[in-house]
Design a protein around this motif. Sequence first.
Motif, PDB file in Angstrom:
ATOM      1  N   TYR A  79       5.469  69.836  12.833  1.00  0.00           N
ATOM      2  CA  TYR A  79       5.241  69.965  14.277  1.00  0.00           C
ATOM      3  C   TYR A  79       5.539  71.360  14.824  1.00  0.00           C
ATOM      4  CZ  TYR A  79       4.941  64.879  14.115  1.00  0.00           C
ATOM      5  OH  TYR A  79       4.590  63.592  13.813  1.00  0.00           O
ATOM      6  N   GLN A  80       5.304  72.379  14.014  1.00  0.00           N
ATOM      7  CA  GLN A  80       5.525  73.748  14.477  1.00  0.00           C
ATOM      8  C   GLN A  80       4.424  74.663  13.960  1.00  0.00           C
ATOM      9  OE1 GLN A  80       9.379  75.495  14.011  1.00  0.00           O
ATOM     10  NE2 GLN A  80      10.446  73.581  14.435  1.00  0.00           N
ATOM     11  N   GLU A  81       4.329  75.837  14.609  1.00  0.00           N
ATOM     12  CA  GLU A  81       3.463  76.898  14.125  1.00  0.00           C
ATOM     13  C   GLU A  81       4.314  77.843  13.284  1.00  0.00           C
ATOM     14  OE1 GLU A  81      -0.130  77.592  17.263  1.00  0.00           O
ATOM     15  OE2 GLU A  81       1.779  78.554  17.745  1.00  0.00           O
ATOM     16  N   THR A  82       3.878  78.093  12.076  1.00  0.00           N
ATOM     17  CA  THR A  82       4.606  78.961  11.163  1.00  0.00           C
ATOM     18  C   THR A  82       3.856  80.280  11.013  1.00  0.00           C
ATOM     19  OG1 THR A  82       5.398  77.029   9.929  1.00  0.00           O
ATOM     20  CG2 THR A  82       5.527  79.164   8.812  1.00  0.00           C
ATOM     21  N   PRO A  83       4.530  81.421  11.263  1.00  0.00           N
ATOM     22  CA  PRO A  83       3.867  82.705  11.042  1.00  0.00           C
ATOM     23  C   PRO A  83       3.732  82.982   9.545  1.00  0.00           C
ATOM     24  CG  PRO A  83       6.088  83.035  11.906  1.00  0.00           C
ATOM     25  CD  PRO A  83       5.869  81.564  11.824  1.00  0.00           C
ATOM     26  N   VAL A  84       2.547  83.421   9.140  1.00  0.00           N
ATOM     27  CA  VAL A  84       2.257  83.720   7.742  1.00  0.00           C
ATOM     28  C   VAL A  84       1.503  85.042   7.693  1.00  0.00           C
ATOM     29  CG1 VAL A  84       1.002  82.952   5.683  1.00  0.00           C
ATOM     30  CG2 VAL A  84       2.113  81.263   7.149  1.00  0.00           C
ATOM     31  N   LYS A  85       1.919  85.926   6.798  1.00  0.00           N
ATOM     32  CA  LYS A  85       1.215  87.192   6.596  1.00  0.00           C
ATOM     33  C   LYS A  85       0.572  87.177   5.221  1.00  0.00           C
ATOM     34  CE  LYS A  85       3.873  89.932   9.760  1.00  0.00           C
ATOM     35  NZ  LYS A  85       4.435  91.215  10.076  1.00  0.00           N
ATOM     36  N   VAL A  86      -0.709  87.546   5.171  1.00  0.00           N
ATOM     37  CA  VAL A  86      -1.444  87.610   3.913  1.00  0.00           C
ATOM     38  C   VAL A  86      -2.170  88.954   3.847  1.00  0.00           C
ATOM     39  CG1 VAL A  86      -1.734  85.105   3.705  1.00  0.00           C
ATOM     40  CG2 VAL A  86      -3.460  86.437   4.908  1.00  0.00           C
ATOM     41  N   VAL A  87      -2.517  89.365   2.644  1.00  0.00           N
ATOM     42  CA  VAL A  87      -3.248  90.616   2.450  1.00  0.00           C
ATOM     43  C   VAL A  87      -4.662  90.273   1.980  1.00  0.00           C
ATOM     44  CG1 VAL A  87      -3.347  92.774   1.135  1.00  0.00           C
ATOM     45  CG2 VAL A  87      -1.154  91.894   1.931  1.00  0.00           C
ATOM     46  N   VAL A  88      -5.637  90.902   2.616  1.00  0.00           N
ATOM     47  CA  VAL A  88      -7.032  90.714   2.236  1.00  0.00           C
ATOM     48  C   VAL A  88      -7.584  92.049   1.758  1.00  0.00           C
ATOM     49  CG1 VAL A  88      -7.457  88.783   3.817  1.00  0.00           C
ATOM     50  CG2 VAL A  88      -7.846  91.111   4.604  1.00  0.00           C
ATOM     51  N   SER A  89      -8.631  91.961   0.961  1.00  0.00           N
ATOM     52  CA  SER A  89      -9.332  93.171   0.533  1.00  0.00           C
ATOM     53  C   SER A  89     -10.811  92.996   0.859  1.00  0.00           C
ATOM     54  CB  SER A  89      -9.120  93.434  -0.964  1.00  0.00           C
ATOM     55  OG  SER A  89      -9.565  92.326  -1.719  1.00  0.00           O
ATOM     56  N   ALA A  90     -11.477  94.119   1.042  1.00  0.00           N
ATOM     57  CA  ALA A  90     -12.877  94.096   1.466  1.00  0.00           C
ATOM     58  C   ALA A  90     -13.809  93.902   0.277  1.00  0.00           C
ATOM     59  CB  ALA A  90     -13.223  95.392   2.190  1.00  0.00           C
ATOM     60  N   ASN A  91     -14.864  93.126   0.496  1.00  0.00           N
ATOM     61  CA  ASN A  91     -15.971  92.999  -0.441  1.00  0.00           C
ATOM     62  C   ASN A  91     -16.978  94.075  -0.032  1.00  0.00           C
ATOM     63  OD1 ASN A  91     -18.527  92.311  -1.516  1.00  0.00           O
ATOM     64  ND2 ASN A  91     -17.919  90.167  -1.722  1.00  0.00           N
ATOM     65  N   VAL A  92     -17.032  95.155  -0.778  1.00  0.00           N
ATOM     66  CA  VAL A  92     -17.828  96.322  -0.384  1.00  0.00           C
ATOM     67  C   VAL A  92     -19.308  95.965  -0.236  1.00  0.00           C
ATOM     68  CG1 VAL A  92     -18.526  98.650  -1.055  1.00  0.00           C
ATOM     69  CG2 VAL A  92     -16.182  97.911  -1.409  1.00  0.00           C
ATOM     70  N   LEU A  93     -19.860  95.165  -1.138  1.00  0.00           N
ATOM     71  CA  LEU A  93     -21.271  94.787  -1.057  1.00  0.00           C
ATOM     72  C   LEU A  93     -21.554  94.021   0.236  1.00  0.00           C
ATOM     73  CD1 LEU A  93     -24.050  94.758  -2.319  1.00  0.00           C
ATOM     74  CD2 LEU A  93     -23.379  92.721  -3.602  1.00  0.00           C
ATOM     75  N   GLN A  94     -20.697  93.064   0.573  1.00  0.00           N
ATOM     76  CA  GLN A  94     -20.885  92.305   1.817  1.00  0.00           C
ATOM     77  C   GLN A  94     -20.684  93.204   3.038  1.00  0.00           C
ATOM     78  OE1 GLN A  94     -22.462  89.720   1.831  1.00  0.00           O
ATOM     79  NE2 GLN A  94     -21.433  87.943   0.998  1.00  0.00           N
ATOM     80  N   LEU A  95     -19.777  94.160   2.946  1.00  0.00           N
ATOM     81  CA  LEU A  95     -19.549  95.092   4.046  1.00  0.00           C
ATOM     82  C   LEU A  95     -20.793  95.948   4.293  1.00  0.00           C
ATOM     83  CD1 LEU A  95     -17.387  95.904   6.063  1.00  0.00           C
ATOM     84  CD2 LEU A  95     -16.533  97.538   4.395  1.00  0.00           C
ATOM     85  N   VAL A  96     -21.430  96.414   3.220  1.00  0.00           N
ATOM     86  CA  VAL A  96     -22.673  97.177   3.356  1.00  0.00           C
ATOM     87  C   VAL A  96     -23.757  96.312   3.998  1.00  0.00           C
ATOM     88  CG1 VAL A  96     -24.546  98.269   2.037  1.00  0.00           C
ATOM     89  CG2 VAL A  96     -22.158  98.785   1.492  1.00  0.00           C
ATOM     90  N   ARG A  97     -23.847  95.056   3.573  1.00  0.00           N
ATOM     91  CA  ARG A  97     -24.837  94.143   4.169  1.00  0.00           C
ATOM     92  C   ARG A  97     -24.555  93.911   5.649  1.00  0.00           C
ATOM     93  NH1 ARG A  97     -25.043  89.962  -0.912  1.00  0.00           N
ATOM     94  NH2 ARG A  97     -26.459  91.210  -2.175  1.00  0.00           N
ATOM     95  N   LEU A  98     -23.284  93.811   6.012  1.00  0.00           N
ATOM     96  CA  LEU A  98     -22.914  93.640   7.417  1.00  0.00           C
ATOM     97  C   LEU A  98     -23.328  94.868   8.224  1.00  0.00           C
ATOM     98  CD1 LEU A  98     -21.457  92.086   9.704  1.00  0.00           C
ATOM     99  CD2 LEU A  98     -19.347  93.214   8.954  1.00  0.00           C
ATOM    100  N   LEU A  99     -23.058  96.058   7.701  1.00  0.00           N
ATOM    101  CA  LEU A  99     -23.446  97.285   8.399  1.00  0.00           C
ATOM    102  C   LEU A  99     -24.963  97.374   8.545  1.00  0.00           C
ATOM    103  CD1 LEU A  99     -20.912  99.805   6.828  1.00  0.00           C
ATOM    104  CD2 LEU A  99     -20.846  98.770   9.112  1.00  0.00           C
ATOM    105  N   GLU A 100     -25.714  96.964   7.509  1.00  0.00           N
ATOM    106  CA  GLU A 100     -27.180  96.921   7.612  1.00  0.00           C
ATOM    107  C   GLU A 100     -27.609  95.941   8.702  1.00  0.00           C
ATOM    108  OE1 GLU A 100     -28.490  95.837   3.686  1.00  0.00           O
ATOM    109  OE2 GLU A 100     -28.469  97.911   2.972  1.00  0.00           O
ATOM    110  N   HIS A 101     -26.940  94.792   8.759  1.00  0.00           N
ATOM    111  CA  HIS A 101     -27.229  93.780   9.786  1.00  0.00           C
ATOM    112  C   HIS A 101     -27.051  94.367  11.180  1.00  0.00           C
ATOM    113  CE1 HIS A 101     -27.015  89.972  12.003  1.00  0.00           C
ATOM    114  NE2 HIS A 101     -25.859  90.396  12.497  1.00  0.00           N
ATOM    115  N   PHE A 102     -25.929  95.054  11.418  1.00  0.00           N
ATOM    116  CA  PHE A 102     -25.690  95.664  12.730  1.00  0.00           C
ATOM    117  C   PHE A 102     -26.683  96.789  12.993  1.00  0.00           C
ATOM    118  CE2 PHE A 102     -21.074  94.141  12.520  1.00  0.00           C
ATOM    119  CZ  PHE A 102     -21.325  93.079  13.366  1.00  0.00           C
ATOM    120  N   GLY A 103     -27.078  97.527  11.946  1.00  0.00           N
ATOM    121  CA  GLY A 103     -28.068  98.587  12.104  1.00  0.00           C
ATOM    122  C   GLY A 103     -29.425  98.047  12.535  1.00  0.00           C
ATOM    123  N   ARG A 104     -29.817  96.898  11.991  1.00  0.00           N
ATOM    124  CA  ARG A 104     -31.103  96.270  12.348  1.00  0.00           C
ATOM    125  C   ARG A 104     -31.048  95.585  13.701  1.00  0.00           C
ATOM    126  NH1 ARG A 104     -30.725  94.331   7.184  1.00  0.00           N
ATOM    127  NH2 ARG A 104     -30.209  92.278   7.966  1.00  0.00           N
TER     128      ARG A 104
END
Length: 135
Positions: free
Chosen positions: A71-96
Amino acid sequence: MQPKLEQPTVKVVSAQLLPAQGFSQPIEVSLLIANPNDRDLSLRGMSYTIGIENFEVLSGVSDQLPALTAYQETPVKVVVSANVLQLVRLLEHFGRNGLKENVNYSFSAKLDFSAWLPSLRINEQGSIPLTAKKR
C-alpha cells in the motif's frame, strides 16, 4: 496455489544523463512503483523498455531493487541505455512528420518476484507536452 495479486503501477518521475561510457550514454530513470497489495513484494529482477512514438529507444535490466512495500509507492532508480538503431528511426520519424505539441511515450516492464509468485507485466502509456500552454 498462487496468491492473487493486483498489478503494481509505475510512474516515470525523472531522467538524468549519467557520464558517457564510450559510445554508450546511460540514463538513470527514477520511478515510483505503487504496490496496491496487502503484502510487501520482493523483486528478484526487472526488465524494462521506454518507447517514444512507438519506437523502443531505451531499455535495461536490474537485479538491484528494493522491496515494494504494501500500500505504498516505492522509489526505484534504474539505468537504461539507448538502442541506436531505434533512435535513428525515431529521428527520421520526426524529420518526416515534424514535432507535434505532444509526444507519446510508453513504459513496459516485467517484474520478477520470488519463485512462488508469477511475474507481472506492466504497461503504462501517456504523452508529454512539448510546448507551454498559453494562458
